[in-house]
Structure formats: C-alpha cells, structure tokens
Design a protein around this motif. Structure first.
Motif, PDB file in Angstrom:
ATOM      1  N   THR A   1      -3.987 -10.569  10.635  1.00 35.25           N
ATOM      2  CA  THR A   1      -4.340 -10.765   9.315  1.00 35.25           C
ATOM      3  C   THR A   1      -3.196 -11.523   8.483  1.00 35.25           C
ATOM      4  OG1 THR A   1      -5.103  -8.329   9.201  1.00 35.25           O
ATOM      5  CG2 THR A   1      -4.497  -9.026   6.896  1.00 35.25           C
TER       6      THR A   1
ATOM      7  N   LYS B   1       0.809  -1.180   0.023  1.00 34.21           N
ATOM      8  CA  LYS B   1       0.067   0.117  -0.147  1.00 34.21           C
ATOM      9  C   LYS B   1       0.973   1.292  -0.044  1.00 34.21           C
ATOM     10  CE  LYS B   1      -3.702  -2.261   2.725  1.00 34.21           C
ATOM     11  NZ  LYS B   1      -4.616  -2.012   3.890  1.00 34.21           N
TER      12      LYS B   1
ATOM     13  N   ASP C   1      -5.731   2.778   9.971  1.00 33.28           N
ATOM     14  CA  ASP C   1      -6.230   1.483   9.478  1.00 33.28           C
ATOM     15  C   ASP C   1      -7.397   1.774   8.791  1.00 33.28           C
ATOM     16  OD1 ASP C   1      -6.879  -1.163   8.934  1.00 33.28           O
ATOM     17  OD2 ASP C   1      -7.507  -1.701  11.039  1.00 33.28           O
ATOM     18  N   VAL C   2      -7.111   2.117   7.566  1.00 32.85           N
ATOM     19  CA  VAL C   2      -8.241   2.662   6.592  1.00 32.85           C
ATOM     20  C   VAL C   2      -9.019   1.305   6.026  1.00 32.85           C
ATOM     21  CG1 VAL C   2      -8.587   3.637   4.358  1.00 32.85           C
ATOM     22  CG2 VAL C   2      -6.747   4.297   5.573  1.00 32.85           C
ATOM     23  N   ASP C   3      -8.300  -0.021   5.696  1.00 33.12           N
ATOM     24  CA  ASP C   3      -9.085  -0.967   5.217  1.00 33.12           C
ATOM     25  C   ASP C   3      -9.542  -1.894   6.251  1.00 33.12           C
ATOM     26  OD1 ASP C   3      -8.506   0.267   2.678  1.00 33.12           O
ATOM     27  OD2 ASP C   3      -6.601  -0.780   2.750  1.00 33.12           O
TER      28      ASP C   3
ATOM     29  N   TYR D   1      -1.220   2.768   4.887  1.00 36.47           N
ATOM     30  CA  TYR D   1      -0.612   3.195   3.792  1.00 36.47           C
ATOM     31  C   TYR D   1       0.491   4.004   4.230  1.00 36.47           C
ATOM     32  CZ  TYR D   1      -4.736   1.575   1.294  1.00 36.47           C
ATOM     33  OH  TYR D   1      -5.739   0.980   0.668  1.00 36.47           O
TER      34      TYR D   1
ATOM     35  N   ASP E   1      -7.792  -4.043   7.851  1.00 41.99           N
ATOM     36  CA  ASP E   1      -6.960  -5.371   8.053  1.00 41.99           C
ATOM     37  C   ASP E   1      -5.562  -5.017   8.758  1.00 41.99           C
ATOM     38  OD1 ASP E   1      -5.457  -3.481   6.299  1.00 41.99           O
ATOM     39  OD2 ASP E   1      -5.502  -4.595   4.528  1.00 41.99           O
TER      40      ASP E   1
END
Ligand SMILES: Cc1ncc(C[n+]2csc(CCOP(=O)(O)OP(=O)(O)O)c2C)c(N)n1
Ligand code: SF4
Ligand SMILES: [Mg+2]
Lengths: 343, 607
Positions: free
Chosen positions: B488, B416, B434-436, B442, B438
């Motif tokens: 993850t 990312k 933690d944008v996503d 980024y 998981d």
C-alpha cells in the motif's frame, strides 16, 4: 434468591477488573505472587485502569504485565530496554501512571545502563525487579544479582559478586527504593501502594524465587532461604490520601512520611531505628547487610522533594500526545520570519 | 611570475571568466575562518549569482587542516567541482600540497612568507603580507589571528570585484547586532581591499558580475531544513544522541523549538527533547513516545543506525510510528566521520533481523529535506511504522541555495487512531485486524477511556487481537498483512521525479544529494551528443514509474555514492527481468560526487 455482589473500590470497580490473562508461568513461581499483589494494590488505590500503562522487558518476569490490569495498555518491549520506552511514554503523556516489570537479568545485565539513566532522570513510574538470581526464561543461568558462592541447580558455584540494584539506585539519587519478598504479601502490597503515590522513579527489588531453576538448598534466592532470613527494617503501613485515619502510637516508635499526593507512609520502628529519609544511612545499611549476609526488606530510601522528569521537561497539563495542531504547528508568520532571516 | 602571459588589457577583457569558477580557502580547523567564508559566499550570493559552499573538515576540534570551497556558477550548478580556479592558501601545513594540486593557470593567494611562487611557476600568484596587515587591523594579538580571515575576504573582493555594499550586508548578518564585531571585521576587509587595490595588478581572468538568479532565495543547510520540516510537522518528542554529521539537525531543532514552541503566557513547552544515553535508548524513547501518541523522532548517523537495529524491527513488527533521520557518513565503523556517503541504504531499508522492510525517504534537495521531513511524520502515523529519512553529510551540513519553504497546506494526519467514541460506534476494537483492506490496522492510545480500548503490544507472535500466539496461521496472517501494508505504501510515498529527454537511449537513475551533480552531468553529456533521461528515486519501496523508465531505455546507469551499488542491487531485485539493462556508476571516496566524474564514467561505458 440472594445474589452477592462483589465488593468494589473507590471508583466502583471490582478486583476482577484489575486482573489480566491467566498466567503461563510455572506453578509456584514468585512472579505470580507479585502479580497478585500488583492487582491488589491497584484495586485498593482505586487507580483508573485506562490511565495506567504497563511496561516490561524480556524474561519470565517481563511476561507478567499480561497477567494483570487487562484494561490498561501494555508494552512488552525488548530485552533490557524497557526504561527507554517508559521514558518516551512518560514524555508523551505524563498524565499516565506507569508500572514497569523487569527481571534481574533484564535490569542488572543487559539493561543496566538504561536502568541507571531512568533513575537518573527520575522518570515517574513504579519499577519492579522480580529478582530470582537467574535467567528463568533461558533456563537458569546465573544473573548479575546472584550472590557470591550461591549454588546453581547444576551444582556450579557463582564466583562473581552481585550487583545490588537498590544500593545502585540510591547511589544514583533514586527517590524511592524498596526491597521486598514475594513471600511477604503484606509488606509488598504496602510498598507497591506507596510507590503508586510517589512522583518519581520508585524502584522495588522483590526477591521472587524461580521454583524451576533456583529454589534449591544453597541458593540465596530460594523461598526457604528468603523466609528464614528476611529481616524487615520496619513494619510498613500506607494510608492513602482518600482514607485519612489517625492512630495513637508511642512517641518515637513511629515515623510518618508524607507523600506529595497527601498519602502517608507509616513506619513502625524496630530496634534498628532505621530512617529511610537518610541517604547515607541507607547506603551504609545495605553495605553492612551485604557483609553480614542479611536479607533486609522494607522502604530503604525515600525523598519526596526531588523533581521528577515531567517537571524538568516543563510541559503543560495536557499530554503532548494529544496536543492539537494549533499548538504543535507554528503559524505561517513564523515560517516567513525564519525564511526572511535566511535570505 | 605567471605564465598566463596576460599581456594586454584587451586580451584580459576578451579572456574574462565571469561568474564561473571555484574558490578554495585552506585554513586550520578552529581558526575562525568559518565566518569569513560565509561572508564571502553570502556576498556573492547577494549579488544575485548562484553559489554553493562546501566545508571539508577533519574529525577534530582544532588544529587540523580544513578546506572551504565556494563554487560560483552562473548556470546554477551547485555540485562539487574537482578543479579549483582560485586558491587562498592560508594554512602553512598544507600550503605546498594545496598549491601543487592546482591546474596550470590557476590563481593562488597566499601569505608572502610562504614563498609559494617558488613551488609552482605555472600558477598566478598574489602574495599578501597578511601578518603586517593584521597588525594594522587590531592591537590585540588574539583578534589579529581572527581578522586575518577577513583580510583575505578583502583581497578576494577587490580582485573579483565583489560589491562592497554586499560585504557590509553579509557582515552585519553574520554578526547580528554586535556592533563592535561588525566594525572590526568590516575594517579588516577594508584594509585587505585597499592593500590589494594599491599593490596588486589584476592579472587573472576571474570576475563576478551582478545577476538576478538568487532573488528571493535562501541559504541553509540540509539539517536545518529537516529540523524546520519537523517543527512544522508538529513534532512533540525528540530524542537523540550526538553524532556527526547529524548533531546539528537536533541542535538546530532545539533552538527552533525553544523559540517557537514555548507558550508565551504559561512558559510551558509543547515538546520534550531528551538527550539519550545512546542510540538504543534514543529509538526506544522515540518508540515509547510514538506508541503513546506523540509525534516522535530521533536523528543519527551510521553507527547509531546499527545500534537501533533491534528496536527498528520491533517498531516494524508491532507497528509503532516514529521518524528516524540518518544523516549518512562514511563507514563502516567510525570510518571517516566528516565525509559523505550513501552507504546506509540497504541497512536502513532492512534494519533489524527477520523479515523487516522499512519505508525510506530520500530527499534530493534542500526543499525536499524540509518537505519530506514533514511528510515522514504523516507517513509514520498513517502506516504506523518507523520511517527512515536518509540524507547525508553533503546535504546535511553544507550550505545550499534554495527557494524559500512553503507553509504546509495539508493538515497533520494522525492516522487510524480510535477514540472511545469510535470504539463505541464500531462496537469492537481489534488492534491488528485489517479492517479496511489496505493492511493498515487501527490503534488506540493509552489513556482512552473505554473498557475495550487497551491492548498489549508485544514483540512476540501476536494475533489480530494482539494476543500471544505461536500458531503458524496467525504468524502468516500477520506477516502477510505487514507486507500488504508495505505494498500500500508504494502508492503513498513520494514518487520519483522523471525527466524524459526526447530521443534519449540511455537513462540515469540517482537519488539524494547526487542530484546536484546529475543535473550538470546531463548537460555535459548533451554537449557530447549523448542525450539522457533521468529518474530520481525519492523513496523505498519503489513506485510503478521505475519499471516504465527502465523499460523505455536501452540501458540505465544507477549513480550512487557507495561501493557496493546498493541502489542498483535493489532495483535489480525489483525488476529481475530487466536486470541486464541496469549499469552502475559509483563514487565513494568520501568527497561529494562531482559531475565530471559521472560524465566520464558514463562516456567510458558508452564507448
Ligand atoms: C537481545 C536479547 N538477548 C538475549 C535474549 C534471551 N533472553 C530472553 S529472557 C533472558 C533472561 C531473562 O532473565 P530475567 O530478566 O532475570 O528474567 P526471568 O526469566 O528470570 O524472570 C534472555 C537472556 C533476548 N530475548 N534478547
Ligand atoms: S522458569 Fe522460573 S522464573 Fe520462569 S516461570 Fe518458571 S519458575 Fe518462574
Ligand atoms: Mg531472573
């Protein structure tokens, strides 16, 4: 209503755009004075902030990259090991301008080995030692640059000789070595700018008083002591490549050093007649100053001809960091060739 | 002189042992026996017979004893076997001990003047006038010494019936294009062979016969395989400090890089290799390079791993990709630098202070050395963290047969990374958010031309915007996200290889180079009516398969090459409710683990 727009530099940025977060150091700390000159130097050089990487170790001094160049990536690493990180960054992307800030503890004690090897490799970067003779962040223990006989705040006398980082750097073949004083902004900013034009390691040892732990009577790193004792080797001027001006001067009174990017350093000589391109004289001068307890400042040594690390690495123009797969992964036929040789 | 009492020819025929024995060559370190040993091994390999070669060498440049063992095995077993069938005792220093260590009925080939027949009467001796023969092979005294090694190749070749054509091929390969050397060596082999034909009466049962089991296979060491994996992963910055047994990983990689990664037109390199001043600097450089966007790596062994500890935690905490190869050797301290071990498992897994956990890859074959080396670079950038690849001296420095490597099918995964355009589109960039969902944030690379792109990397407490913080909630948020990222990873690291045997009540768990022995152990146990299932762990953190495997067996044996049962302990921590089912078999004398040892240890506990 008249609004006054702040002045901008050659790439159209204001000085504010070279600033960082507010400092959290003690009021009056020499390190903050150096930070101010770094901001000024980068602004006046018109460096693109996004093409700068700031690096440091651990200590009050090493915190300062947070206080300048907010728009540049920063790497506050581990104690004494910034040189290795800088070497890796430089290898990954030689198009970046690197500026490293360290302390006398960070460089002369825990990091002495890495400092030597950085210099030996001539990794292109500005390497500033904010030298206060003590470990500020751990509350004032003597560092390895404290002068023999220097007195600690507690009254303890330092009984070991100092390591002179400039002398050491020159000995190791460093291609740019300067010494300055946080209380001499004019000289410091000129040195910083010159270092910014240098292609190789530029070490600047800046006496930077720790107002909390080492600014008393009997300390050789105090403001008062340094102010009284500072002896500039020359008057230092820097003319960037984008601002060529000629001045008239008496023959023999001025020495000009041309830098690889076309910028020039102009040194107005004092009665000392010091020539910073003479390595032997530089080492001798430092030694003598030591014996006489002089505090000499200025450009101690410069050699614009030495190959820097990225030249030695023989990499192309594009940074290794962003090379595409087509270049970094050899073709299938290569693997087949290697496999055939192992059958 | 022999007690084999091989009287008649028919008896010999009946007692023939074909393609199933070990040859041990005892020589002096630095005497040049390496080339002849590889010629011997390669010739048998090229006859289509499975072989493996192990070099047991001292921590010394020249003068100390060294042993090279070639195992020839028609079933393809390539692990170490402790019994030696054929000894070539060339080293007077160790000859007496060497011959004493043989089992009754073994074969001993030795220089006649050593008079080894007086020491073991129950061993079959072939005594050869090597010095005399060497004089025939060359006038040059120095060369004679070297050619002595090719003489024994000739003698063995004659006794075992090794195809001379394959010896010719192997010699040409060994001395690539150097005609003079090829001729000299080939001649020495012939002299040895002819002398044996004329003077020795074959009285032992050992023979090689051509097979078709090595067709298309390659011979390579694990370090070269890791180097190739790195090469094809597109490594750009390599930092290292020499240490046995990892040096040859970087050294071979450097050779490959020079050959294949310098642009023919511009002469410019698409890589940088830095021989660091120590391992502290090596990992510092690797992290600096990884931070700036390079695919970086370093390679070391135990002592170097210890030095890397502080930086390893820094890399974990600040989330910087890099790959660290640890070719394990015997510790603690200098230990036995030329002996093998799997004892860095826990130290690598938790390398550093504070709550640190690393992703660890555990290749168990040559192919996996290649593939996991490649995968490590993708995982490092995907998870933005240092990845540890643990091999060992046995895997790394010994020669192994392998299927050829396949060209990577997946494109390089850089993880990312946001460009200026990405930031513009997203409108915001926060380094540690933690944008996503998981746990993987980024990052941007220095040099990204956007006013929001820069961030400040610090080993001190930091919030989602990479700002300094000492707030408890910020620290919790960060540490919990790092843990989430680790969870993850369970779904993305190489899953174990599981082989379930119908009706098996017991399971074996092993990892890394122990696999070679386990394959054979399972066959031995099967013969003894103890069917076993097998799970080979290939990475930390563990994946879901582990629990299922332990649950579905009465008990499992965790087999490993360290004293403290490090993998067993990690498994017990992972599966506390099943801890009672987990037993241990450990082999840690510095020699590679052998199948019989494991079989005996399991049988003992199964009684
Ligand atoms: C491995 C390690 N040991 C010790 C420390 C504690 N420590 C933090 S800063 C420092 C000394 C810093 O001195 P200097 O570089 O002179 O910086 P100053 O604070 O004086 O600017 C020490 C010993 C540390 N952070 N890491
Ligand atoms: S302790 Fe000393 S060095 Fe640290 S911030 Fe205060 S004055 Fe500066
Ligand atoms: Mg200090």
């Amino acid at each position: 209503m008249v609004t006054s727009t702040p002045p901008t530099n050659r790439i159209g940025l204001t000085m504010a755009e070279y600033k960082g977060a507010p400092s959290t150091l003690c009021d009056g700390c020499g390190h903050d004075a150096i930070t101010a000159q770094i901001i000024k130097a980068f602004y006046e050089l018109g460096k693109e902030p996004h093409m700068v990487a700031k690096l440091s170790g651990i200590g009050c001094s090493s915190k300062t990259p947070a206080y300048f160049l907010n728009r540049s990536h920063g790497f506050n690493s581990v104690h004494g090991r910034m040189p290795s990180v800088a070497t890796g960054v430089s290898a990954a992307n030689h198009t970046l301008s690197l500026i490293g800030v360290s302390g006398d503890g960070d460089t002369a004690s825990i990091g002495l080995g890495q400092f030597c090897h950085l210099v030996r490799r001539n990794v292109p970067m500005i390497y500033i030692v904010e030298n206060n003779g003590v470990y500020g962040l751990t509350k004032g223990q003597f560092s390895a640059t404290a002068d023999l006989g220097s007195k600690a705040k507690s009254g303890v006398i330092n009984e070991l000789p100092p390591i002179d980082l400039c002398g050491l750097a020159i000995e190791l073949g460093c291609s740019f070595v300067g010494r300055s004083f946080a209380g001499d902004p004019k000289q410091l900013v000129a040195l910083l700018k010159a270092a910014g034009s240098h292609k190789g390691t530029a070490v600047i040892d800046v006496i930077s008083p720790c107002v909390t732990f080492n600014n008393h009577e009997g300390s050789t790193k105090a403001y008062k002591y340094a102010k009284e004792m500072e002896t500039p080797l020359h008057e230092l001027g820097y003319i960037p490549f984008f601002e060529q001006i000629s001045v008239d001067y008496e023959p023999g009174s001025m020495q000009e050093v041309e830098m690889h990017d076309g910028s020039k350093i102009r040194l107005k000589k004092t009665e000392r007649n010091y020539d910073p391109t003479n390595q032997t004289q530089a080492i001798l001068t430092i030694k003598e100053a030591h014996d006489k307890k002089e505090f000499l400042t200025g450009l101690l040594y410069i050699n614009e001809d030495k190959e820097d690390f990225s030249t030695i690495m023989n990499v192309g123009d594009a940074p290794l960091a962003t090379l595409p797969q087509e270049i970094t992964r050899p073709a299938k036929s290569v693997l087949e060739e290697i496999m055939a040789g192992l059958k | 002189m022999n007690t084999l009492a091989v009287g008649s020819k028919e008896k010999l025929e009946k007692g023939r042992v074909v393609n199933d024995f070990s040859i041990q060559v005892a020589t002096v370190n630095g005497s040049g026996s390496q080339s002849s040993n590889s010629v011997l091994m390669r010739s048998i390999f090229q006859m289509g017979i499975p072989v493996s070669g192990k070099n047991l060498f001292p921590s010394n440049i020249a003068g100390l004893p060294t042993w090279f063992t070639i195992r020839v095995n028609k079933n393809g077993y390539v692990a170490r076997k402790s019994d030696i069938e054929i000894l070539i005792a060339m080293n007077p220093q160790t000859a007496i001990d060497d011959v004493k260590s043989l089992s009754t009925g073994a074969v001993c080939i030795s220089p006649v003047e050593l008079k080894l027949d007086a020491i073991r009467k129950d061993v079959l001796h072939y005594q050869v006038p090597f010095t005399e023969l060497a004089a025939k092979a060359s006038e040059n005294l120095k060369l004679r010494k070297l050619l002595m090694n090719m003489l024994y190749v000739g003698v063995v070749a004659e006794l075992l019936n090794i195809d001379h054509g394959q010896i010719e091929n192997s010699i040409s390969k060994q001395f690539e294009g150097k005609t003079k050397a090829i001729d000299l060596n080939l001649n020495a082999v012939k002299i040895g062979r002819e002398w044996a034909r004329e003077n020795l009466k074959k009285e032992d049962p050992y023979f090689v016969e051509p097979m078709d089991k090595t067709q298309g296979k390659i011979i390579i060491d694990g370090n070269a395989a890791c180097a190739l994996g790195s090469l094809f992963a597109g490594v750009t910055v390599v930092t290292w400090y020499p240490i046995t047994p990892s040096s040859s990983l970087c050294e071979q990689l450097i050779d490959y890089l020079k050959e294949y990664r310098i642009d023919k037109e511009s002469g410019k390199a698409s890589f940088a290799v830095i021989q660091a001043e120590d391992e502290l600097a090596a990992i510092g450089m690797a992290l600096g390079a990884g931070w700036a966007g390079a695919r970086s790596m370093t390679s070391t062994s135990g002592p170097g791993i210890s030095l890397m500890a502080e930086f390893a935690g820094y890399g974990y905490f600040t989330e910087i990709p890099t790959v660290v190869f640890d070719v394990q050797r015997v510790g603690p301290s200098t230990g036995m630098p030329t002996r093998t071990s799997q004892a860095d498992l826990i130290s690598a897994y938790t390398l550093s202070h504070g709550d640190t956990k690393h992703i660890v890859l555990l290749p168990g074959s040559i192919i996996e050395c290649y593939e996991m080396a490649g995968e490590a670079f993708d995982l490092a950038e995907k998870f933005q963290t240092p990845i540890f690849v643990l091999t060992d001296l046995d895997l790394g420095m010994n020669n192994w047969m392998s299927d050829p490597f396949e060209y990577p099918t997946k494109p390089i995964n850089r993880g990312k990374v946001m460009t200026a355009a990405d930031i513009e589109k997203a409108g915001v960039f926060e380094r540690y958010r933690d944008v996503d969902g998981d746990g993987i944030p980024y990052r941007t690379l220095p040099g990204t031309d956007h006013p929001q792109a820069a961030y400040f990397t610090r080993g001190s407490g930091h919030n989602e915007k990479a700002g300094y913080t000492e707030k408890p909630e910020d620290y919790l948020n960060l540490m919990n996200r790092l843990d989430k990222k680790f969870q993850t990873a369970r779904k993305f690291v190489p899953a174990p290889v599981v082989s379930v045997e119908k009706g098996a009540k017991i399971g074996i768990i092993a990892y890394g180079s122990s696999d070679f022995a386990i394959v054979e152990t399972r066959d031995q146990l099967k013969v003894a009516n103890i069917p076993t299932s097998y799970l080979r762990v290939r990475a930390l953190p563990f994946t879901d398969e582990l629990r299922k495997f332990v649950e579905s067996h009465d008990h499992v044996y965790v087999v490993e090459q360290n004293r403290d049962a490090q993998m067993r302990d990690l498994i017990r921590l992972e599966l506390p409710d099943l801890a009672m089912k987990i037993r241990s078999v450990r082999h840690y004398d510095g020699l590679p683990i052998d199948a019989q040892f494991v079989t005996d240890a399991i049988m003992e506990q199964e009684r």
